[in-house]
Design an enzyme around this catalytic site. Structure first.
Site: not given
Length: 431
Positions: A20-21, A135
């Site tokens: 996502g980054m 995470d």
């Protein structure tokens, strides 16, 4: 495509993955002549999304810089390239925990305990440094060829004395391994990371994800996580899991954060189990998976599409009688993974990549070498021909890699094919 050099120092070699980054590349630190991993933010996205990603990258760099422990991936450097921030980290040569379980099924309890012990000590070091991972999941745990258990991807990490980074309406984390209190939006503590450790132990011991394998949406997973939770291991018939270990997993996966064991308690229990500190079986499992991956890379060429070069056609090479039949493996690598392998390889840089790959073989970095050699062989077959010396040299070194990883039958077959093609080429040259 041209070669990218970040900060005048880090030459990108291979795209490892996207998130996502942004993207993570394998790269060469040209000043220190070592291979590293470079995480670079993507350029697209709105202003708010870009600002959030930048904050998280900075937080990850700060978190990793605080921790000095062999069980936590090391950060080397950070910087900007064309206004895109990047983070330079240790490149890990091994297998992530998810792939290890996928390949072997449930792990022996002693092996699961050894991995859990390594994860626990890494988390203890992080918590002592004031860092919460947030995470903890199998894809963020790598086991190296030497049996070292390494926790990585601190992209969602939180430094205790700083405010949390949040995004309205977005669930940050992975529900399969995410503590219920995080799902409910509560402020996380070290207990949330311990839940992730317990969920990873469950996967290793049972062989399936803790909240089930049915293809369900995120909403269903969230309901299971905050509702019935992870099924109990204690009393599970035929599991073969020692009672003390099963009880520990159940305690770690409990719904109430305050009832979960601390890193000190978990360390003491896991270290007391038979063979929990013996890395031999763990190294053997990693070596088996490394050998399987190498065979997959060599015998499972990327699927062709309009953006990829034409790939090696084995039928174009004269076939010697194989030493062992049926050595071709099913195509188990995803098309996306195969395309990523080729994305940074061109005919212009294939020969220099071949030299780098041979150096990797000589250094003993066999897993990285076989990936690079596979891409080189495919590009050279398209640009120069399947029986060109550069193509055949790459295939020869692929066979060397397979032999060193213990895939003797596959290596012998590939040596035979290369020899047959070489002899045929010499015959044409004499004519």
């Amino acid at each position: 495509m041209g070669e990218d050099v970040l900060g005048g120092r880090y030459r990108l070699v291979r795209l490892i993955g996207r998130g996502g980054m942004g993207a993570v590349h394998e790269a060469v630190d040209t000043e220190l002549d070592r291979r590293v991993a470079v995480k670079q933010l993507r350029g697209a996205g709105g202003r708010d999304a870009a600002a959030l990603a930048l904050t998280r990258l900075r937080r990850e760099a700060q978190a990793l810089a605080r921790i000095s422990h062999p069980g936590v991936v090391q950060v080397h450097d950070s910087g900007r390239h064309e206004d895109r921030p990047y983070l330079v980290m240790e490149l890990l040569d091994g297998v992530d925990l998810a792939k290890l379980v996928e390949a072997h099924g449930p792990l022996p309890p002693s092996v699961a305990a050894a991995v859990g012990l390594g994860m626990c000590r890494a988390l203890a070091a992080a918590h002592t440094a004031g860092v919460l991972h947030r995470d903890v999941k199998p894809t963020n745990v790598t086991v190296t060829a030497a049996g070292r258990v390494v926790l990585q991807d601190f992209g969602l990490a939180r430094i205790v004395e700083e405010p949390a980074i949040t995004q309205a309406g977005v669930l940050i984390g992975t529900p399969q391994y995410m503590a219920p209190e995080l799902i409910r939006g509560e402020l996380p503590g070290p207990e949330a990371d311990m839940y992730g450790l317990g969920a990873c132990l469950y996967l290793m011991l049972v062989g399936t994800p803790p909240l089930g394998t049915d293809p369900v949406d995120v909403g269903v997973l969230v309901e299971r996580a905050v509702g019935p939770g992870i099924p109990k291991l204690t009393g599970r018939i035929g599991s073969g899991v020692p009672h003390a270990l099963a009880h520990l997993v159940d305690a770690l996966c409990g719904q109430e954060p305050g009832h979960r064991p601390s890193t000190t308690d978990v360390d003491a229990l896991l270290a007391s189990l038979p063979s929990a500190d013996d890395e031999r079986a763990l190294r053997r499992l990693v070596a088996d998976r490394a050998r399987e991956q190498a065979v997959e890379f060599v015998y499972s060429p990327p699927a062709q599409d309009s953006s990829a070069p034409e790939l090696l056609d084995w039928a174009a090479i004269p076939q010697a009688e194989p030493a062992v039949r049926d050595v071709h493996r099913p195509l188990t690598l995803s098309d996306g993974t195969r395309q990523l392998l080729l994305s940074s390889m061109t005919a212009d840089n294939a020969r220099s990549r071949q030299r780098e790959a041979v150096n990797l073989v000589l250094r003993g970095d066999i897993q990285e070498a076989v990936r690079m050699l596979t891409a080189v062989a495919q590009v050279c077959a398209s640009a120069l021909g399947p029986d060109h010396p550069t193509t055949l040299t790459s295939q020869y070194w692929q066979a060397v890699c397979l032999a060193r990883l213990g895939a003797g039958a596959e290596a012998l077959e590939l040596f035979s094919r290369v020899n047959a093609a070489t002899e045929q080429r010499r015959g044409r040259d004499r004519d």
